[in-house]
Design a protein around this motif. Structure first.
Motif, mmCIF file in Angstrom:
data_model
loop_
_atom_site.group_PDB
_atom_site.id
_atom_site.type_symbol
_atom_site.label_atom_id
_atom_site.label_comp_id
_atom_site.label_asym_id
_atom_site.label_seq_id
_atom_site.Cartn_x
_atom_site.Cartn_y
_atom_site.Cartn_z
ATOM 1 N N GLY A 1 -2.871 -45.759 10.131
ATOM 2 C CA GLY A 1 -4.297 -45.456 10.051
ATOM 3 C C GLY A 1 -5.160 -46.637 10.453
ATOM 4 N N PHE A 2 -4.783 -47.841 10.021
ATOM 5 C CA PHE A 2 -5.570 -49.026 10.360
ATOM 6 C C PHE A 2 -5.515 -49.306 11.859
ATOM 7 N N VAL B 1 3.242 -44.849 1.917
ATOM 8 C CA VAL B 1 1.855 -45.310 1.965
ATOM 9 C C VAL B 1 1.716 -46.489 2.926
ATOM 10 N N TYR B 2 2.700 -47.383 2.938
ATOM 11 C CA TYR B 2 2.663 -48.534 3.847
ATOM 12 C C TYR B 2 2.582 -48.077 5.301
ATOM 13 N N THR C 1 3.944 -45.514 13.463
ATOM 14 C CA THR C 1 3.372 -46.860 13.385
ATOM 15 C C THR C 1 3.496 -47.571 14.718
ATOM 16 N N SER D 1 -0.701 -46.254 6.032
ATOM 17 C CA SER D 1 -1.829 -47.188 6.031
ATOM 18 C C SER D 1 -1.832 -48.035 7.305
#
Length: 251
Positions: A238-239, A231-232, A161, A235
């Motif tokens: 990915g975003f 998932v957080y 992230t 996600s």
């Protein structure tokens, strides 16, 4: 896929063409090593006091060593990640090589993902080098390897992230220092965002808590792997990569 791996390999190799990467890696490992020595020394002292006085709660390796160590590693990575990601696309813009990449047969998604793999790979290797400390603990006690593996999984997801956010800001400027500052500011914001949850009302407060980068690491630190936390991070990563790809395509 081949072009993605070629870009990742090129960027990984370019990290070590200057002393910067060596300095960053050495600083990270030195800080984590220093933290481990101090945390472990305090654990031994606390254990000795418990044995002598038989008072209080007996300290455990998981609670007294592993959790503080990995928690401190999170803080160090917060400062290290911007230095790892700042050059990934900003340098391409400064040297005007981004135009060559975009006019080549390589797709923009391959460029973005290749550079993401390079940054994440370096951070993951740095984190992986700290595995020596749980191994040391194994020699003197019985650390819970389920907790250890959970902590490392959380760290790798957190690093991914961090890299995705840093890559986005690196795509927005040719100045590496500006990219690093914007990355650090964004990471710090999402670290501290839950601080305002207590006065934001029940709905907004829950939203702010769910957006917290470090809040979703808490379960990993306790040896709990929740699908929602995974998932957080996926996600968020990915975003950020999606925004980076749009930025690269826009030139």
């Amino acid at each position: 896929m081949n072009s993605t791996l070629l870009i990742a390999r090129k960027d990984l190799r370019s990290y070590f063409t200057s002393p910067v990467a060596f300095i960053i890696v050495a600083t990270f490992l030195s800080l984590v090593g220093w933290m481990f020595v101090n945390i472990f020394s305090y654990f031994i002292m606390s254990s000795g006091q418990f044995s002598a006085l038989n008072m209080g709660t007996k300290p455990t390796l998981n609670e007294s060593v592993l959790r503080p160590l990995f928690g401190n590693m999170n803080v160090v990575l917060l400062f290290v990640a911007p230095f790892i990601t700042m050059r990934l696309l900003a340098e391409e813009r400064r040297d005007h090589t981004i135009e060559l990449l975009l006019t080549s047969p390589i797709r923009s998604t391959s460029i973005v993902f290749g550079k993401f793999l390079a940054g994440t790979g370096l951070l993951a290797a740095m984190v992986g080098a700290t595995l020596v400390y749980p191994l040391i603990l194994q020699l003197v006690g019985s650390p819970d390897w389920g907790v250890v593996l959970s902590c490392y999984l959380g760290l790798v997801l957190l690093c991914a992230t961090y890299v995705a956010i840093g890559l986005f800001w690196s795509s927005r400027t040719e100045n590496q220092v500006v990219a690093a500052i914007l990355t650090f500011g964004t990471l710090l914001f999402f670290w501290l965002i839950s601080w305002a949850s207590h006065r934001a009302g029940p709905v907004w407060g829950e939203l702010l808590t769910q957006l917290s980068l470090i809040g979703h690491y808490t379960n990993f630190g306790m040896g709990i792997i929740e699908s929602g936390d995974v998932v957080y991070y996926l996600s968020f990563t990915g975003f950020a990569l999606f925004l980076t790809n749009l930025s690269v395509e826009a030139g």
